[in-house]
Design a protein around this motif. Sequence first.
Motif, PDB file in Angstrom:
ATOM      1  N   ASP A  69      14.759  -9.495  13.365  1.00  0.00           N
ATOM      2  CA  ASP A  69      15.831  -8.975  12.630  1.00  0.00           C
ATOM      3  C   ASP A  69      16.767  -7.988  13.480  1.00  0.00           C
ATOM      4  O   ASP A  69      17.120  -7.060  12.824  1.00  0.00           O
ATOM      5  N   ASN A  70      16.765  -7.890  14.835  1.00  0.00           N
ATOM      6  CA  ASN A  70      17.440  -6.706  15.223  1.00  0.00           C
ATOM      7  C   ASN A  70      18.597  -7.005  15.781  1.00  0.00           C
ATOM      8  O   ASN A  70      19.289  -6.327  16.431  1.00  0.00           O
ATOM      9  N   ARG A  71      19.293  -8.301  15.487  1.00  0.00           N
ATOM     10  CA  ARG A  71      20.660  -8.656  15.793  1.00  0.00           C
ATOM     11  C   ARG A  71      21.249  -8.530  17.377  1.00  0.00           C
ATOM     12  O   ARG A  71      22.376  -8.492  17.681  1.00  0.00           O
ATOM     13  N   ASP A  93      26.431  -0.520  13.396  1.00  0.00           N
ATOM     14  CA  ASP A  93      25.421  -1.137  12.415  1.00  0.00           C
ATOM     15  C   ASP A  93      24.203  -1.335  13.333  1.00  0.00           C
ATOM     16  O   ASP A  93      23.011  -1.152  12.879  1.00  0.00           O
ATOM     17  N   PHE A  94      24.467  -1.963  14.572  1.00  0.00           N
ATOM     18  CA  PHE A  94      23.327  -1.997  15.412  1.00  0.00           C
ATOM     19  C   PHE A  94      22.328  -0.973  15.641  1.00  0.00           C
ATOM     20  O   PHE A  94      21.027  -0.895  15.672  1.00  0.00           O
ATOM     21  N   GLN A  99      22.397   1.853  14.041  1.00  0.00           N
ATOM     22  CA  GLN A  99      21.585   2.042  12.749  1.00  0.00           C
ATOM     23  C   GLN A  99      20.102   1.553  12.612  1.00  0.00           C
ATOM     24  O   GLN A  99      19.236   1.972  11.805  1.00  0.00           O
ATOM     25  N   ASN A 100      20.288   0.198  13.277  1.00  0.00           N
ATOM     26  CA  ASN A 100      19.023  -0.340  12.891  1.00  0.00           C
ATOM     27  C   ASN A 100      18.017  -0.401  13.852  1.00  0.00           C
ATOM     28  O   ASN A 100      16.963  -0.068  13.916  1.00  0.00           O
ATOM     29  N   HIS A 120      14.039   1.302  14.415  1.00  0.00           N
ATOM     30  CA  HIS A 120      13.158   0.274  15.045  1.00  0.00           C
ATOM     31  C   HIS A 120      12.275   0.890  16.049  1.00  0.00           C
ATOM     32  O   HIS A 120      11.300   0.665  15.881  1.00  0.00           O
TER      33      HIS A 120
END
Length: 169
Positions: A89-91, A126-127, A129-130, A134
């Motif tokens: 789920d890391n886009r 957004d990326f 911030q994830n 992670h």
Amino acid sequence: EPHWPEEVDVFTVPHTRMKKLIHLYNNLVTSTDFRDKIHLTCLLQNLHCVFTELKAHEQIENTYIMGELRNKLHAASIRNPAVCNCHSDNRLTEMQDLVMDGYQWAEKPQRERQVYGRKLRMALEDFTQNFLPHMDMEEQVFQPMLMEYFSYEELKALKVKVIKQHGIS
Ligand code: FEO
């Protein structure tokens, strides 16, 4: 904060490089004038390189770290779904697609390039911030697991391999 001897710490060095890349794209995207086609195209080329490197990082982790860790856990009859799903789920693929789409937007009128610019900027935020948490998770959750299930010598060898695959010296 837990601390591991440098020679068995498989995450910190590659993550320092990844954080540098994040810093780089933040600077680039902030200074890009999306009204300008050349600016936008140049940004896209840089982002393409950045995300290629991030993707390589993920693949190296999957192959050399998570794969090996999974084998160790399997041998110990332990099932840990976090180890299987840590990159689901890391886009990254979405980001790569968005960057590739940008070349089409670059051909469109100025106003549309600005629309794309806003979309890209938000997606990057957004990326980031994830991705930052992670990496923290890998350092704080997976490194201790590696310490537990690998011998010290195995981990030393793993670190050498991981660094070599990243092309960082
Ligand atoms: Fe080290 Fe999975 O990013």
